[in-house]
Design a protein around this motif. Structure first.
Motif, PDB file in Angstrom:
ATOM      1  N   MET A   6    -160.338  13.466   2.341  1.00  0.00           N
ATOM      2  CA  MET A   6    -158.725  13.708   3.183  1.00  0.00           C
ATOM      3  C   MET A   6    -158.240  12.212   2.276  1.00  0.00           C
ATOM      4  SD  MET A   6    -159.545  15.013   7.680  1.00  0.00           S
ATOM      5  CE  MET A   6    -157.543  14.856   7.640  1.00  0.00           C
ATOM      6  N   ASN A   7    -157.503  12.277   1.119  1.00  0.00           N
ATOM      7  CA  ASN A   7    -156.368  11.633   0.722  1.00  0.00           C
ATOM      8  C   ASN A   7    -155.164  12.405  -0.200  1.00  0.00           C
ATOM      9  OD1 ASN A   7    -155.646   8.982  -0.169  1.00  0.00           O
ATOM     10  ND2 ASN A   7    -156.307   9.965  -2.386  1.00  0.00           N
ATOM     11  N   VAL A   8    -154.586  12.047   0.480  1.00  0.00           N
ATOM     12  CA  VAL A   8    -153.159  12.057  -0.072  1.00  0.00           C
ATOM     13  C   VAL A   8    -152.085  10.989  -0.151  1.00  0.00           C
ATOM     14  CG1 VAL A   8    -152.571  14.517   0.849  1.00  0.00           C
ATOM     15  CG2 VAL A   8    -151.777  12.358   1.570  1.00  0.00           C
ATOM     16  N   GLY A   9    -153.057   9.841  -0.276  1.00  0.00           N
ATOM     17  CA  GLY A   9    -152.864   8.801  -1.402  1.00  0.00           C
ATOM     18  C   GLY A   9    -151.755   8.439  -2.481  1.00  0.00           C
ATOM     19  N   GLY A  67    -141.625  16.155  -3.355  1.00  0.00           N
ATOM     20  CA  GLY A  67    -142.100  17.314  -4.318  1.00  0.00           C
ATOM     21  C   GLY A  67    -143.292  17.946  -4.378  1.00  0.00           C
ATOM     22  N   GLY A  68    -144.042  18.107  -3.304  1.00  0.00           N
ATOM     23  CA  GLY A  68    -144.956  19.119  -3.596  1.00  0.00           C
ATOM     24  C   GLY A  68    -144.588  20.596  -3.494  1.00  0.00           C
ATOM     25  N   PHE A  69    -145.392  21.135  -4.469  1.00  0.00           N
ATOM     26  CA  PHE A  69    -145.850  22.697  -4.241  1.00  0.00           C
ATOM     27  C   PHE A  69    -147.177  23.474  -3.432  1.00  0.00           C
ATOM     28  CE2 PHE A  69    -142.926  21.559  -7.339  1.00  0.00           C
ATOM     29  CZ  PHE A  69    -142.350  21.765  -7.505  1.00  0.00           C
ATOM     30  N   ASP A  70    -147.029  24.445  -3.517  1.00  0.00           N
ATOM     31  CA  ASP A  70    -148.034  25.302  -2.589  1.00  0.00           C
ATOM     32  C   ASP A  70    -149.179  24.817  -3.231  1.00  0.00           C
ATOM     33  OD1 ASP A  70    -149.482  27.107  -1.420  1.00  0.00           O
ATOM     34  OD2 ASP A  70    -148.473  28.216  -1.568  1.00  0.00           O
ATOM     35  N   GLY A  71    -150.428  24.947  -3.652  1.00  0.00           N
ATOM     36  CA  GLY A  71    -151.530  24.845  -4.082  1.00  0.00           C
ATOM     37  C   GLY A  71    -152.042  23.557  -4.531  1.00  0.00           C
ATOM     38  N   ASP A  72    -151.203  22.585  -4.605  1.00  0.00           N
ATOM     39  CA  ASP A  72    -151.276  21.655  -5.246  1.00  0.00           C
ATOM     40  C   ASP A  72    -152.701  20.663  -5.030  1.00  0.00           C
ATOM     41  OD1 ASP A  72    -149.193  21.212  -6.942  1.00  0.00           O
ATOM     42  OD2 ASP A  72    -147.964  19.502  -5.694  1.00  0.00           O
ATOM     43  N   SER A  73    -153.352  20.387  -5.443  1.00  0.00           N
ATOM     44  CA  SER A  73    -154.614  19.454  -4.732  1.00  0.00           C
ATOM     45  C   SER A  73    -154.971  17.904  -4.697  1.00  0.00           C
ATOM     46  CB  SER A  73    -156.058  20.131  -5.780  1.00  0.00           C
ATOM     47  OG  SER A  73    -155.263  19.242  -7.256  1.00  0.00           O
ATOM     48  N   PHE A  74    -155.447  17.571  -4.066  1.00  0.00           N
ATOM     49  CA  PHE A  74    -155.769  16.289  -3.164  1.00  0.00           C
ATOM     50  C   PHE A  74    -155.748  15.586  -4.001  1.00  0.00           C
ATOM     51  CE2 PHE A  74    -155.738  17.779   1.410  1.00  0.00           C
ATOM     52  CZ  PHE A  74    -154.822  18.390   1.750  1.00  0.00           C
ATOM     53  N   PRO A  75    -155.261  14.201  -3.891  1.00  0.00           N
ATOM     54  CA  PRO A  75    -155.443  13.379  -5.396  1.00  0.00           C
ATOM     55  C   PRO A  75    -156.492  12.517  -5.639  1.00  0.00           C
ATOM     56  CG  PRO A  75    -153.864  12.284  -4.567  1.00  0.00           C
ATOM     57  CD  PRO A  75    -154.055  13.693  -3.406  1.00  0.00           C
ATOM     58  N   GLY A  76    -157.283  12.146  -6.030  1.00  0.00           N
ATOM     59  CA  GLY A  76    -159.228  11.325  -5.849  1.00  0.00           C
ATOM     60  C   GLY A  76    -160.217  12.273  -5.301  1.00  0.00           C
ATOM     61  N   LEU A  86    -179.520   9.511 -10.108  1.00  0.00           N
ATOM     62  CA  LEU A  86    -178.243  10.561 -10.438  1.00  0.00           C
ATOM     63  C   LEU A  86    -177.453  10.623  -9.623  1.00  0.00           C
ATOM     64  CD1 LEU A  86    -177.174  11.105 -13.321  1.00  0.00           C
ATOM     65  CD2 LEU A  86    -178.342  13.178 -12.750  1.00  0.00           C
ATOM     66  N   TYR A  87    -176.262   9.985  -9.815  1.00  0.00           N
ATOM     67  CA  TYR A  87    -174.590  10.501  -9.494  1.00  0.00           C
ATOM     68  C   TYR A  87    -173.554  11.258  -9.984  1.00  0.00           C
ATOM     69  CZ  TYR A  87    -170.417   9.564  -6.717  1.00  0.00           C
ATOM     70  OH  TYR A  87    -168.751   9.707  -6.367  1.00  0.00           O
ATOM     71  N   TYR A  88    -173.234  11.831  -9.107  1.00  0.00           N
ATOM     72  CA  TYR A  88    -172.106  13.295 -10.544  1.00  0.00           C
ATOM     73  C   TYR A  88    -171.058  13.126  -9.505  1.00  0.00           C
ATOM     74  CZ  TYR A  88    -169.658  16.935 -12.691  1.00  0.00           C
ATOM     75  OH  TYR A  88    -168.474  17.748 -13.265  1.00  0.00           O
ATOM     76  N   LYS A  89    -169.908  12.648 -10.069  1.00  0.00           N
ATOM     77  CA  LYS A  89    -168.450  13.355  -9.712  1.00  0.00           C
ATOM     78  C   LYS A  89    -167.729  13.662 -10.182  1.00  0.00           C
ATOM     79  CE  LYS A  89    -164.742  10.825  -7.215  1.00  0.00           C
ATOM     80  NZ  LYS A  89    -163.938   9.793  -7.661  1.00  0.00           N
ATOM     81  N   ASP A  90    -166.998  15.263 -10.278  1.00  0.00           N
ATOM     82  CA  ASP A  90    -166.256  15.880 -10.607  1.00  0.00           C
ATOM     83  C   ASP A  90    -164.580  15.127 -11.181  1.00  0.00           C
ATOM     84  OD1 ASP A  90    -165.644  18.563 -11.995  1.00  0.00           O
ATOM     85  OD2 ASP A  90    -165.689  19.708  -9.871  1.00  0.00           O
ATOM     86  N   GLN A  91    -164.385  15.792 -11.501  1.00  0.00           N
ATOM     87  CA  GLN A  91    -162.565  15.679 -12.197  1.00  0.00           C
ATOM     88  C   GLN A  91    -162.060  15.789 -11.059  1.00  0.00           C
ATOM     89  OE1 GLN A  91    -161.789  18.280 -15.726  1.00  0.00           O
ATOM     90  NE2 GLN A  91    -160.741  19.396 -13.677  1.00  0.00           N
ATOM     91  N   VAL A  92    -161.326  14.799 -11.505  1.00  0.00           N
ATOM     92  CA  VAL A  92    -160.114  14.627 -10.292  1.00  0.00           C
ATOM     93  C   VAL A  92    -158.320  14.195 -10.315  1.00  0.00           C
ATOM     94  CG1 VAL A  92    -161.489  13.374  -8.283  1.00  0.00           C
ATOM     95  CG2 VAL A  92    -160.193  11.999 -10.177  1.00  0.00           C
ATOM     96  N   ASP A  93    -157.291  15.117  -9.477  1.00  0.00           N
ATOM     97  CA  ASP A  93    -156.118  14.660 -10.068  1.00  0.00           C
ATOM     98  C   ASP A  93    -156.035  13.490  -9.500  1.00  0.00           C
ATOM     99  OD1 ASP A  93    -155.271  17.302 -11.379  1.00  0.00           O
ATOM    100  OD2 ASP A  93    -155.003  18.041  -9.914  1.00  0.00           O
ATOM    101  N   THR A  94    -154.691  12.238 -10.093  1.00  0.00           N
ATOM    102  CA  THR A  94    -153.939  11.239  -9.454  1.00  0.00           C
ATOM    103  C   THR A  94    -153.689  11.528  -8.174  1.00  0.00           C
ATOM    104  OG1 THR A  94    -152.632  10.701 -11.390  1.00  0.00           O
ATOM    105  CG2 THR A  94    -155.422  10.346 -11.512  1.00  0.00           C
ATOM    106  N   ARG A  95    -152.162  12.463  -8.637  1.00  0.00           N
ATOM    107  CA  ARG A  95    -151.137  12.119  -7.469  1.00  0.00           C
ATOM    108  C   ARG A  95    -151.262  14.225  -7.152  1.00  0.00           C
ATOM    109  NH1 ARG A  95    -148.457   7.891  -6.003  1.00  0.00           N
ATOM    110  NH2 ARG A  95    -146.742   9.431  -5.982  1.00  0.00           N
TER     111      ARG A  95
END
Length: 749
Positions: free
Chosen positions: A100-103, A627-636, A663-672
């Motif tokens: 839960m982040n869109v900031g 300016g968001g579009f349907d399907g935009d993934s949440f940042p971070g 061993l910790y793994y974090k997948d790639q993320v979008d920033t905005r």
């Protein structure tokens, strides 16, 4: 690289089955180790974590010491589904749960909206990156917790539970740590201590404190020598230093078995020499910043709290009253924001640069009283809790932006009139008061020994009033500030419904529907449109199925699948006219996912634990307001995240030796948001692994540890400030800690 469905399925199966498979393989002559029961108070009652029908994680103080975590940045690796932007000591790290982040992942000065999770020190809400010293445990509740924890608990709740003063014995500990990372020229250190003193059979005092001196590892190579006079630059080596001092004093009085009173005072003072942020694209170096000013900041937090408790056969009552104060003073480089995003004419002045000095203050009064059922005042089939809550927070904001030499330049070269305020280019100052009053309750109905239903509700009234909110632009609109005042209020009710069924004493399934709420607010600044003056509250509904299982006393396997519908999302954006940071509402979004965690004491010598989460998250429909579009993934928010950890006790002639690793793994993320539209400041941060090792030796009261964090020296980023708004020089990435090696020595008495 995104994981395939087959990879994800294989990992989930491994997480679910690694412990049982190992147990089956052990010989008949080996002992079967047992897991210790962890008791938590997340439901406002003391219960075993396996008996609570929620998805909750508890990290004990002993475990925190074992993994060498002194703050959230490392501890978060052991919390399923938690994401944290480690922005260093300068800022409070952004923490989210369940995606839960869109900031956005920009500088912490503009994370957008209000808090998405609530943070508590004991029973007091307090937004602070708490140093983990003298901690009994940390509890993390995932999903909306609005009925018991109120505002800000839309994604979950993080609770720091501190150790209580004890009349049982005089005891304490002293710990010192020295460490160095691969990019720092100097050594860093931390010293902490705890002392518990019984003053009588009914009165006890407990004192604890810590001091952190971190040498930093980010170089500022382009700091101006004489801003506004020349463009000569100097270098500050290892600029992102930290000097933090924290202390706590607690006095507890228990004159009878049914009553206690405890007073607590907590203080933390943290000084940061600069940002933990780099710009390798501009500087050509992985750990170097291109900012023109060394962005120092000091944050001071204090908390005074009084707790009263009465527990008899007839009724159980708990009351807590707190006064919390905060002040943060610091500066930040604004040069590139003004030239790139606001007005390119600033840089017609050849020596142009700008910085802002922030002075933020707040004072909060918080009170809560709750009443709990007992065997005497309620029938066997009913447990209940009811409470009242009050909060009043006064906030003062003062942000002054200076452009050295620019005033003389515009007077001499452009024939502008002098302002009489020197280099002051922008000033915002505001005084606001937030008030909340709430009543809440939960009732659990036991249909039989196996089946129970819980219904919870919270009714609240919230008001935010501005005595004044003023902005001044001396060069453009004169020295008369544009001020406004006013207030807004809202009242609403959030609900929770939970059902749990115990198939056996060791296997429980539950289902939950819970609501969360986050208050709206006002935007401030010059030239705002009517539609930009305010932003609305947002809300979430969580639908969840979960299970808690304990196998043979030595294996725990817990999990949940969930879906969150999130409406009127609060999203950071910029105003149309002046391009200042504001918050607006998007339409709605949805998050679906699963969470698995396991813990297994395979033998007396070997302990395994791990977790895996997978989240699918996106805007549900276009959001033209931002300016968001349907399907935009949440940042971070990563799709896949996991942690695998092992403890192994090695037989030694004397003492105890334990080897640990995770061993910790974090997948790639979008920033905005806006990844599919025309707002090209979205970036994708690459996935990464972190590998940590330690060796811990104990002999009687002594303990010594060697540790290495980020053993492979992985270069990774967890936040970003975009080039679109700040230009090639002003952009940066929040960079993670490079390889760090150290030694820890502790003595307990």
């Amino acid at each position: 690289m995104k994981p395939s469905n087959k990879q994800l399925l294989a990992l989930a199966i491994a997480m679910a089955n690694c412990a049982p498979a190992a147990v089956m393989a052990q010989s008949d002559t080996e002992k079967t180790a047992m897991l210790e029961e962890v008791v938590v108070t997340a439901s406002r009652r003391a219960e075993s974590i396996q008996d609570i029908p929620y998805n909750i994680t508890a990290v004990t103080g002993e475990f925190i010491n074992d993994i060498g975590a002194d703050d959230l940045s490392k501890m978060s690796q052991f919390i399923p589904g938690m994401q944290m932007i480690d922005a260093g000591a300068r800022s409070t790290g952004l923490v989210t749960l369940r995606g839960m982040n869109v900031g956005g992942l920009e500088a912490s000065e503009n994370q957008g909206g209000k808090d998405i999770i609530s943070r508590y020190v004991n029973d007091t809400p307090l937004l602070i990156d708490f140093k983990l010293v003298d901690i009994e445990r940390v509890e993390v509740l995932r999903g909306p917790q609005g009925t018991l924890y109120g505002r800000g608990a839309m994604a979950g709740t993080l609770r720091y539970i501190l150790n209580k003063p004890s009349t049982e014995a005089t005891e304490g500990s002293v710990r010192t740590e020295v460490y160095k990372n691969s990019e720092s020229d100097g050594f860093s250190s931390e010293v902490s201590g705890v002392f518990n003193l019984p003053l009588s059979d009914t009165l006890a005092l407990r004192v604890s404190g810590t001091r952190v001196d971190d040498a930093g590892f980010v170089d500022y190579n382009n700091v101006l020598v004489e801003p506004g006079v020349s463009n000569d630059e100097r270098r500050i080596k290892d600029a992102n230093t930290e000097e933090t001092t924290s202390a706590r004093v607690a006095l507890r009085w228990e004159p009878t078995d049914t009553f206690f009173a405890q007073a607590n005072y907590y203080l933390q003072d943290s000084k940061a020499g600069g940002r933990q942020a780099v710009n390798p694209g501009f500087t050509g170096d992985d750990f170097t910043s291109a900012l023109r000013y060394n962005e120092v900041r000091e944050n001071k937090d204090s908390l005074f709290n009084v707790e009263l408790g009465y527990n008899s056969d007839a009724i159980e009552i708990f009351s807590t009253t707190s006064v919390a104060e905060y002040e943060g003073i610091g500066n930040r480089d604004q040069t590139d924001l003004l030239c790139v995003d606001i007005w390119s004419g600033y840089c017609d002045f050849p020596q142009f640069s700008a910085y802002t000095v922030d002075d933020n203050q707040s004072e909060s009064l918080v009170h809560e009283t709750r009443f709990l059922s007992t065997d005497e005042n309620s029938p066997e089939w009913l447990d209940w809790i009811a409470g009242v809550y009050y909060e009043e927070t006064d906030t003062l904001l003062d942000a002054r932006e200076y452009a050295p030499g620019f005033g003389d330049f515009v007077v001499n070269e452009w024939d502008w009139s002098p302002t009489g305020l020197g280099d002051l280019e922008y000033w915002r100052y505001a005084d606001s008061t937030f008030t909340e009053q709430a009543v809440y309750g939960e009732a659990t109905f036991h249909a039989n020994d196996q089946l129970q239903f819980t219904l919870g509700a919270r009714y609240f009234q919230q008001e935010e009033a501005f005595a004044y909110d003023c902005t001044m632009l001396p060069f453009y609109t004169g020295t008369d500030a544009d001020c406004r005042d006013g207030d807004g209020e809202i009242d609403d009710t959030v609900f929770k419904l939970n059902a749990a069924y115990n198939f056996t004493d060791e296997v429980m399934f539950y289902a939950t529907v819970a609501e969360g709420f986050r208050r709206g607010g006002t935007n401030a600044g010059p030239q705002l449109l009517d539609s930009e003056q305010t932003f609305s509250s947002d809300s979430a509904v969580n639908y969840e199925l979960g299970w808690h299982t304990t196998l043979g006393g030595n294996i725990i396997l817990n999990g949940a699948v969930f879906m969150i519908d999130w409406s009127d999302l609060q999203v950071p954006t910029k105003s149309q006219e002046a391009a200042i940071n504001i918050t607006k509402n998007a339409s709605q979004g949805q998050i679906t996912g699963f969470e698995l965690s396991t813990q297994a004491a395979l033998t007396d010598n070997l302990m395994l634990n791990g977790w895996v989460t997978y989240y699918d998250h996106a805007l549900d429909g276009d959001a033209p307001e931002i300016g968001g579009f349907d399907g935009d993934s949440f940042p971070g928010v990563p799709n896949l995240q996991y942690n695998l950890a092992m403890d192994y006790n090695v037989a030694v002639p004397t003492g105890e030796l334990t080897l640990r690793g995770n061993l910790y793994y974090k997948d790639q993320v979008d920033t905005r948001l806006n990844s599919q539209g025309g707002n090209f400041d979205n970036e994708t941060l690459e996935d990464y692994h972190l590998f940590n090792l330690s060796a811990d030796y104990r002999l009687n009261e002594w303990r010594a540890s060697l540790f290495a964090d980020n053993v492979t020296n992985e270069l990774y980023y967890n936040g970003v400030r975009s080039a679109k708004r700040y230009g090639e020089r002003g952009q940066f990435y929040y960079v993670g800690q490079p390889r760090t090696v150290g030694v820890n020595l502790a003595y307990e008495f």
